[in-house]
Design a protein around this motif. Sequence first.
Motif, mmCIF file in Angstrom:
data_model
loop_
_atom_site.group_PDB
_atom_site.id
_atom_site.type_symbol
_atom_site.label_atom_id
_atom_site.label_comp_id
_atom_site.label_asym_id
_atom_site.label_seq_id
_atom_site.Cartn_x
_atom_site.Cartn_y
_atom_site.Cartn_z
ATOM 1 N N HIS A 4 -2.038 -15.528 6.362
ATOM 2 C CA HIS A 4 -1.585 -13.989 5.651
ATOM 3 C C HIS A 4 -1.756 -15.419 4.171
ATOM 4 C CE1 HIS A 4 1.021 -12.091 2.850
ATOM 5 N NE2 HIS A 4 0.844 -10.945 3.285
ATOM 6 N N LYS A 5 -0.598 -16.345 4.289
ATOM 7 C CA LYS A 5 -0.447 -16.991 2.699
ATOM 8 C C LYS A 5 -2.265 -17.099 2.487
ATOM 9 C CE LYS A 5 1.599 -20.699 1.374
ATOM 10 N NZ LYS A 5 2.656 -22.224 1.618
ATOM 11 N N SER A 6 -2.986 -18.175 3.942
ATOM 12 C CA SER A 6 -3.906 -18.780 3.400
ATOM 13 C C SER A 6 -4.961 -17.545 3.344
ATOM 14 C CB SER A 6 -4.741 -19.728 4.534
ATOM 15 O OG SER A 6 -5.896 -19.338 4.978
ATOM 16 N N ILE A 7 -5.321 -16.187 3.575
ATOM 17 C CA ILE A 7 -5.231 -15.409 2.851
ATOM 18 C C ILE A 7 -5.896 -14.569 0.989
ATOM 19 C CG2 ILE A 7 -6.404 -13.124 3.126
ATOM 20 C CD1 ILE A 7 -5.928 -12.750 6.035
ATOM 21 N N ILE A 8 -4.225 -14.761 0.948
ATOM 22 C CA ILE A 8 -4.263 -14.074 -0.838
ATOM 23 C C ILE A 8 -3.854 -15.654 -1.296
ATOM 24 C CG2 ILE A 8 -1.216 -14.610 -2.070
ATOM 25 C CD1 ILE A 8 -0.399 -12.684 0.763
ATOM 26 N N GLU A 9 -3.684 -17.114 -0.666
ATOM 27 C CA GLU A 9 -3.629 -17.704 -1.754
ATOM 28 C C GLU A 9 -5.894 -18.407 -1.881
ATOM 29 O OE1 GLU A 9 -2.252 -21.486 0.474
ATOM 30 O OE2 GLU A 9 0.105 -21.054 -0.763
ATOM 31 N N PHE A 14 -12.606 -16.257 1.081
ATOM 32 C CA PHE A 14 -13.162 -14.875 1.920
ATOM 33 C C PHE A 14 -14.435 -14.576 1.849
ATOM 34 C CE2 PHE A 14 -9.069 -17.130 3.134
ATOM 35 C CZ PHE A 14 -9.524 -17.203 4.483
ATOM 36 N N TYR A 15 -14.316 -14.176 0.264
ATOM 37 C CA TYR A 15 -15.213 -12.761 0.104
ATOM 38 C C TYR A 15 -16.291 -13.873 0.110
ATOM 39 C CZ TYR A 15 -12.077 -9.075 -0.747
ATOM 40 O OH TYR A 15 -11.691 -7.953 -0.750
ATOM 41 N N ASN A 16 -16.351 -14.882 -0.500
ATOM 42 C CA ASN A 16 -17.982 -15.902 -0.533
ATOM 43 C C ASN A 16 -18.216 -15.930 0.706
ATOM 44 O OD1 ASN A 16 -17.628 -15.762 -3.400
ATOM 45 N ND2 ASN A 16 -17.179 -17.957 -4.116
ATOM 46 N N LEU A 17 -17.307 -16.533 1.332
ATOM 47 C CA LEU A 17 -18.039 -16.488 2.465
ATOM 48 C C LEU A 17 -19.068 -15.397 3.777
ATOM 49 C CD1 LEU A 17 -18.409 -18.679 5.024
ATOM 50 C CD2 LEU A 17 -15.391 -17.475 6.500
ATOM 51 N N ALA A 18 -18.453 -14.485 3.553
ATOM 52 C CA ALA A 18 -18.499 -12.847 3.582
ATOM 53 C C ALA A 18 -20.288 -12.735 3.370
ATOM 54 C CB ALA A 18 -18.091 -11.689 3.428
ATOM 55 N N ILE A 19 -20.396 -12.545 1.715
ATOM 56 C CA ILE A 19 -20.841 -12.345 1.047
ATOM 57 C C ILE A 19 -22.640 -13.500 1.459
ATOM 58 C CG2 ILE A 19 -22.663 -12.545 -1.227
ATOM 59 C CD1 ILE A 19 -20.214 -11.539 -2.894
ATOM 60 N N GLN A 20 -22.192 -14.280 1.841
ATOM 61 C CA GLN A 20 -23.160 -15.342 2.445
ATOM 62 C C GLN A 20 -23.436 -14.887 3.659
ATOM 63 O OE1 GLN A 20 -21.010 -19.555 2.891
ATOM 64 N NE2 GLN A 20 -22.988 -20.446 3.789
ATOM 65 N N ILE A 42 -5.634 -9.135 8.524
ATOM 66 C CA ILE A 42 -6.176 -9.279 9.802
ATOM 67 C C ILE A 42 -5.944 -8.454 10.693
ATOM 68 C CG2 ILE A 42 -3.953 -10.829 10.850
ATOM 69 C CD1 ILE A 42 -2.574 -11.461 7.871
ATOM 70 N N LEU A 43 -6.652 -8.952 11.724
ATOM 71 C CA LEU A 43 -6.417 -7.789 13.110
ATOM 72 C C LEU A 43 -6.209 -8.694 13.756
ATOM 73 C CD1 LEU A 43 -8.901 -5.679 13.428
ATOM 74 C CD2 LEU A 43 -10.197 -7.371 14.477
ATOM 75 N N ILE A 44 -5.141 -7.465 14.696
ATOM 76 C CA ILE A 44 -4.218 -8.226 15.582
ATOM 77 C C ILE A 44 -4.815 -7.515 17.230
ATOM 78 C CG2 ILE A 44 -1.317 -8.214 16.422
ATOM 79 C CD1 ILE A 44 -1.911 -9.642 13.463
#
Length: 90
Positions: A4-9, A14-20, A42-44
């Motif tokens: 969670h903290k990693s996503i926020i920071e 994360f978005y750039n990775l998805a675009i790539q 986050i998919l649990i």
Amino acid sequence: MNLHKSIIENKEEFYNLAIQYYTNIDKEHLGECLIVLKSISILIDHQFIATPCVEIKLELRDQDSQKSIGNYFLYIDERRNFVDEFLIFH
């Protein structure tokens, strides 16, 4: 897992990775689409996707009409390794 903290920071990463990943699989429609950043989740628990993982959603819109024409979903693990992806056009 402090995902969670990693996503926020690092949400831009994360978005750039998805675009790539998206640009690697859909070169045919790339010039026709606007990519809209939609969500990071986050998919649990999921029946078909290995969990826990991160789901990054991009919306694909027609450049002229701005109408939604599809969605791209990237699933990665906590180390940002590829898990799965889905590309859906309406």
